[in-house]
Design an enzyme around this catalytic site. Structure first.
Site, PDB file in Angstrom:
ATOM      1  N   LYS A   1      -5.975  -8.265   7.731  1.00 32.99           N
ATOM      2  CA  LYS A   1      -4.634  -8.564   8.282  1.00 32.99           C
ATOM      3  C   LYS A   1      -4.689  -8.463   9.795  1.00 32.99           C
ATOM      4  CE  LYS A   1      -3.509  -4.056   9.470  1.00 32.99           C
ATOM      5  NZ  LYS A   1      -3.391  -3.544  10.829  1.00 32.99           N
TER       6      LYS A   1
ATOM      7  N   GLY B   1      -7.383  -3.630   8.939  1.00 31.33           N
ATOM      8  CA  GLY B   1      -7.057  -3.114   7.604  1.00 31.33           C
ATOM      9  C   GLY B   1      -8.142  -3.254   6.556  1.00 31.33           C
ATOM     10  N   GLY B   2      -9.401  -3.370   6.965  1.00 30.56           N
ATOM     11  CA  GLY B   2     -10.481  -3.593   5.989  1.00 30.56           C
ATOM     12  C   GLY B   2     -10.503  -2.570   4.869  1.00 30.56           C
ATOM     13  N   GLY B   3     -10.575  -1.301   5.220  1.00 27.82           N
ATOM     14  CA  GLY B   3     -10.639  -0.240   4.202  1.00 27.82           C
ATOM     15  C   GLY B   3      -9.387  -0.226   3.345  1.00 27.82           C
TER      16      GLY B   3
ATOM     17  N   PRO C   1     -14.355  -6.462  10.069  1.00 30.88           N
ATOM     18  CA  PRO C   1     -14.893  -5.449  10.978  1.00 30.88           C
ATOM     19  C   PRO C   1     -14.135  -4.127  10.857  1.00 30.88           C
ATOM     20  CG  PRO C   1     -13.681  -7.137  12.195  1.00 30.88           C
ATOM     21  CD  PRO C   1     -13.744  -7.601  10.774  1.00 30.88           C
TER      22      PRO C   1
ATOM     23  N   ALA D   1     -11.104  -1.995  13.730  1.00 29.54           N
ATOM     24  CA  ALA D   1     -10.658  -3.219  14.386  1.00 29.54           C
ATOM     25  C   ALA D   1      -9.146  -3.351  14.377  1.00 29.54           C
ATOM     26  CB  ALA D   1     -11.285  -4.428  13.685  1.00 29.54           C
ATOM     27  N   GLY D   2      -8.464  -2.570  13.508  1.00 25.01           N
ATOM     28  CA  GLY D   2      -7.017  -2.761  13.334  1.00 25.01           C
ATOM     29  C   GLY D   2      -6.738  -3.917  12.385  1.00 25.01           C
TER      30      GLY D   2
ATOM     31  N   ASP E   1      -1.476   1.562   5.596  1.00 27.66           N
ATOM     32  CA  ASP E   1      -1.548   0.091   5.547  1.00 27.66           C
ATOM     33  C   ASP E   1      -1.737  -0.439   4.127  1.00 27.66           C
ATOM     34  OD1 ASP E   1      -1.390  -0.057   8.263  1.00 27.66           O
ATOM     35  OD2 ASP E   1      -3.497  -0.576   8.596  1.00 27.66           O
TER      36      ASP E   1
ATOM     37  N   SER F   1      -7.365  -2.757   2.666  1.00 29.48           N
ATOM     38  CA  SER F   1      -7.320  -3.928   1.792  1.00 29.48           C
ATOM     39  C   SER F   1      -8.228  -3.716   0.581  1.00 29.48           C
ATOM     40  CB  SER F   1      -7.766  -5.165   2.585  1.00 29.48           C
ATOM     41  OG  SER F   1      -7.653  -6.309   1.800  1.00 29.48           O
TER      42      SER F   1
END
Ligand code: C5P
Length: 310
Positions: free
Chosen positions: A11, A115-117, A109, A112-113, A151, A119
C-alpha cells in the site's frame, strides 16, 4: 495436507494526518491507504498429520527470529482466538491446531511504509478464516488484525480505504482510480516508532475533514479522466499531507531530495508513504512516469535506490 497460495499487495498512504495520541502510546490517525501492485507471495501448508507447530520460512531473512514475523503473530493469534471461541461455545474442550508452515517470497520493500509485513499478516488471517470455514465475523477479524499491527485491518479490505482510529476504523472509498505511480525507496529505512516519537515533538496541525470529503467527491466525479484528476490534485495540493514526512526527512534527509526531484520530473504530487522511507509520485500517465524514472535514474544521484513503476 491443504495448501494455499496467496499474493499480498503493498500500500501507499495517499495522505496521513495525526489526530492525537492515545494512553497506550499509539496515535489516532486519519489516513487514506491505497493498494498498489507490488506483491509478496505466500504459501501456507496446513498438515494435521504432523506435530502441531507454526513455522515461518522467509528466504533471505533466515537470521531474523521467525516468531517476530507478523505472519507468525497472525497465525498464533488466529489459533488462540479460535481456541477461545470454540471452548466458550462449548463446541470443544481442547483443540490441537495443525502443523502450519508459512513460506514467504518478499518483494515489497521493508521499512518502506508500504505495509509489507502487515499485508502478509492479513493474507494469513484471511486464508485461515477460509480454511476453518469462516469462524469469525468481520468485527472479530478486524480486532484480531489490529492486535497484530495497526496497518493490518486495511489489508483485510484492500482497494482504497479511509483508515481512522489507530487504523482499524475502515471506510471503503470506492471508485478511486489506480494512478500511474513511480515509487523510489532509499536504501535506508525509517524506524516507525522513532518517526512517531519525532512527530510528538512537532505541533499537531488541525485539519478539516469536510475538505477531505469534498476532495474525495471531486476525484470520483473526475471519472478517471487524467486532465480532470490533475486539476483536482493541483487545486487541493495542500490537502495531500503526510504528518510523518517531516520526521521521516529528519531521519533520512534524501527523502526530501527524492520528493523534489519527482515533482521536478513531472509528478502531479509526491509524498513519503506511511512512516517512510519510500516516496511515491503520482503521474498523469504511464509514459510520464517512465520519462521521470529515466530522468531521475540518469541524474546518477539515486543509484542505490530501488525503483518501482506501477
Ligand atoms: O502496530 P504497528 O506494529 O504497525 O506499529 C508500529 C509502531 O508504530 C508502534 O509501536 C507505534 O510506535 C507506532 N504507531 C503509532 N500509532 C499508530 C500506528 C503505529 O504510534 N496508529
Amino acid at each position: 495436507m491443504e495448501s494455499y497460495e496467496i499474493s499480498a499487495n503493498a500500500k501507499i498512504n495517499l495522505l496521513l494526518r495525526i489526530c492525537g495520541k492515545l494512553d497506550n502510546g499509539y496515535h489516532k490517525l486519519y489516513t487514506v491507504m491505497h493498494e498498489v501492485d507490488i506483491t509478496d507471495d505466500i504459501t501456507i501448508d496446513i498438515d494435521p498429520d504432523r506435530p502441531s507447530d507454526i513455522v515461518v520460512i522467509c528466504e533471505g531473512m533466515e537470521d531474523i527470529d521467525p516468531k517476530k514475523n507478523l505472519c507468525y503473530k497472525a497465525c498464533d493469534r488466529f489459533y488462540a482466538r479460535l481456541h477461545k471461541k470454540l471452548v466458550e461455545e462449548g463446541t470443544r474442550e481442547r483443540i490441537v491446531f495443525p502443523y502450519t508452515e508459512i513460506r514467504l517470497v518478499k518483494r515489497i520493500p521493508s521499512q518502506a511504509g508500504m505495509g509489507g509485513g502487515s499485508s502478509d499478516a492479513a493474507a494469513v488471517i484471511l486464508a485461515l478464516q477460509d480454511h476453518f470455514v469462516n469462524p469469525f465475523d468481520e468485527e472479530e477479524l478486524n480486532s484480531m488484525a489490529v492486535n497484530v499491527g495497526a496497518d493490518v485491518p486495511f489489508f483485510l479490505y484492500g482497494g482504497t480505504c479511509l483508515c481512522e482510529g489507530v487504523g482499524e476504523v475502515i471506510t471503503v472509498l470506492d471508485n478511486i482510480p489506480k494512478w500511474p505511480l513511480l515509487i523510489v525507496k532509499p536504501p535506508v529505512g525509517v524506524s516507525t516508532p522513532r518517526c512517531f516519537a519525532e512527530a510528538d515533538r512537532m505541533a499537531l496541525v488541525e485539519f478539516d475533514r469536510d475538505s477531505y470529503r469534498r476532495l474525495y467527491e471531486d476525484i470520483v466525479a473526475a471519472d478517471g479522466d487524467a486532465d480532470r484528476i490533475a486539476g483536482v490534485i493541483a487545486a487541493n495540493r495542500d490537502l495531500f499531507v503526510n504528518d510523518l514526512q517531516a520526521p521521516g526527512i529528519s531521519e533520512v534527509p534524501v527523502i526530501a531530495d527524492i520528493i523534489r526531484d519527482l515533482e521536478g520530473a513531472g509528478a502531479l504530487l509526491s509524498l513519503m508513504t506511511g512512516s517512510g522511507s519510500a516516496v511515491f509520485g503520482i503521474f498523469r500517465s504511464g509514459e510520464d512516469a517512465a520519462r521521470a524514472e529515466k530522468a531521475i535514474k540518469e541524474s546518477g544521484r539515486y543509484d542505490d535506490c530501488a525503483f518501482y513503476r506501477i
